[in-house]
Design a protein around this motif. Structure first.
Motif, PDB file in Angstrom:
ATOM      1  N   MET A   1       0.825  -1.208   0.000  1.00 40.40           N
ATOM      2  CA  MET A   1       0.000   0.000   0.000  1.00 40.40           C
ATOM      3  C   MET A   1       0.864   1.264   0.000  1.00 40.40           C
ATOM      4  O   MET A   1       0.588   2.220  -0.691  1.00 40.40           O
ATOM      5  CB  MET A   1      -0.931   0.000   1.211  1.00 40.40           C
ATOM      6  N   ARG A   2       1.932   1.265   0.837  1.00 45.46           N
ATOM      7  CA  ARG A   2       2.823   2.414   0.892  1.00 45.46           C
ATOM      8  C   ARG A   2       3.505   2.656  -0.457  1.00 45.46           C
ATOM      9  O   ARG A   2       3.728   3.804  -0.850  1.00 45.46           O
ATOM     10  CB  ARG A   2       3.870   2.199   1.987  1.00 45.46           C
ATOM     11  N   THR A   3       3.848   1.546  -1.152  1.00 44.82           N
ATOM     12  CA  THR A   3       4.492   1.680  -2.468  1.00 44.82           C
ATOM     13  C   THR A   3       3.562   2.394  -3.439  1.00 44.82           C
ATOM     14  O   THR A   3       3.988   3.270  -4.197  1.00 44.82           O
ATOM     15  CB  THR A   3       4.856   0.291  -3.022  1.00 44.82           C
ATOM     16  N   ILE A   4       2.288   2.020  -3.430  1.00 45.53           N
ATOM     17  CA  ILE A   4       1.300   2.655  -4.312  1.00 45.53           C
ATOM     18  C   ILE A   4       1.137   4.129  -3.947  1.00 45.53           C
ATOM     19  O   ILE A   4       1.081   5.005  -4.813  1.00 45.53           O
ATOM     20  CB  ILE A   4      -0.056   1.922  -4.221  1.00 45.53           C
ATOM     21  N   TYR A   5       1.092   4.394  -2.647  1.00 40.06           N
ATOM     22  CA  TYR A   5       0.944   5.769  -2.164  1.00 40.06           C
ATOM     23  C   TYR A   5       2.131   6.626  -2.612  1.00 40.06           C
ATOM     24  O   TYR A   5       1.950   7.758  -3.084  1.00 40.06           O
ATOM     25  CB  TYR A   5       0.837   5.776  -0.639  1.00 40.06           C
ATOM     26  N   ASN A   6       3.340   6.088  -2.482  1.00 38.35           N
ATOM     27  CA  ASN A   6       4.538   6.821  -2.889  1.00 38.35           C
ATOM     28  C   ASN A   6       4.538   7.087  -4.397  1.00 38.35           C
ATOM     29  O   ASN A   6       4.937   8.160  -4.854  1.00 38.35           O
ATOM     30  CB  ASN A   6       5.800   6.045  -2.497  1.00 38.35           C
ATOM     31  N   PHE A   7       4.106   6.082  -5.151  1.00 41.92           N
ATOM     32  CA  PHE A   7       4.041   6.227  -6.609  1.00 41.92           C
ATOM     33  C   PHE A   7       3.060   7.335  -6.998  1.00 41.92           C
ATOM     34  O   PHE A   7       3.377   8.201  -7.820  1.00 41.92           O
ATOM     35  CB  PHE A   7       3.625   4.904  -7.255  1.00 41.92           C
TER      36      PHE A   7
END
Length: 233
Positions: A1-7
């Protein structure tokens, strides 16, 4: 989820920076004469896209042009120019219907859309470029206004091989300054649009002569010089 948020965060930052830079560039060119366009770069023989000496181009203020010139391109290319906000949806709808039953594709680009394309984009045709064209069209309408859009169009539109704008075309083909161009000459210049690569102002074809007569008629129907003065000055 954090990866998607950062992207998503990074993408929004990139879009924000791109939008800010676009606005700054467009505001800059609202007041500064255009030295060249993306389409002129594309015409260059150098792979780096550098401007070469055989490009015939001269920026001319719209206030130093005959009113026949803006009138002619509006009559020829975009008669609803002063009524729409960059997009003529009536013409787009007509083009979509006609293109379903004809081999030769009819475009529906407004003058504002053509300025966005010629000034900032490449001649390539794809959905991404059309999206950028719409984006820049909206910014031009918001930040420039009709007079500046028309002025730049008259300066960057291709009028013949390596010949851009009415300043260069007036001197090259009619041996006179843009301020001295009459209705017939302005209409003949407009007749090369939108295919200046296959139409030659030095040797007007039968089609160009017929098209010139049609454009002159449409110029008069719009209201002639009075139409330009009421809407532009």
């Amino acid at each position: 989820m954090r990866t998607i948020y950062n992207f998503i965060t990074k993408m929004l930052m990139v879009l924000g920076i791109y939008t800010a830079v676009s606005i700054i560039i467009i505001l800059f060119f609202r007041f500064i004469d255009i030295s060249h366009s993306s389409f002129m770069n594309s015409a260059s023989e150098f792979p780096e896209g550098l401007i070469i000496n055989d490009i015939d181009y001269k920026f001319v203020s719209i206030n130093k042009m005959s009113s026949a010139l803006p009138l002619a391109v509006i009559a020829s290319e975009d008669q609803a120019f002063f009524e729409h906000f960059g997009f003529d949806f009536n013409q787009i709808e007509k083009a979509l219907k006609e293109n379903k039953r004809r081999k030769r594709i009819r475009g529906a680009s407004t003058i504002s859309m053509q300025v966005a394309k010629n000034l900032f984009l490449s001649p390539s045709k794809n959905l991404f470029r059309k999206g950028l064209e719409s984006y820049y069209t909206l910014l031009l309408e918001l930040l420039w206004g009709k007079k500046r859009i028309l002025e730049v169009y008259l300066n960057v539109a291709e009028m013949g091989k390596n010949t851009y704008g009415v300043g260069a075309a007036s001197n090259k083909y009619f041996k006179r300054e843009p301020a001295r161009i009459n209705f017939s000459q302005a209409a003949l210049m407009a007749s090369v649009l939108p295919k200046p690569s296959v139409r030659n102002l030095s040797r007007p074809s039968g089609y160009m002569i017929r098209r010139k007569a049609q454009i002159v008629q449409q110029m008069n129907q719009l209201g002639g010089n009075k139409f330009i003065k009421e809407n532009l000055y």
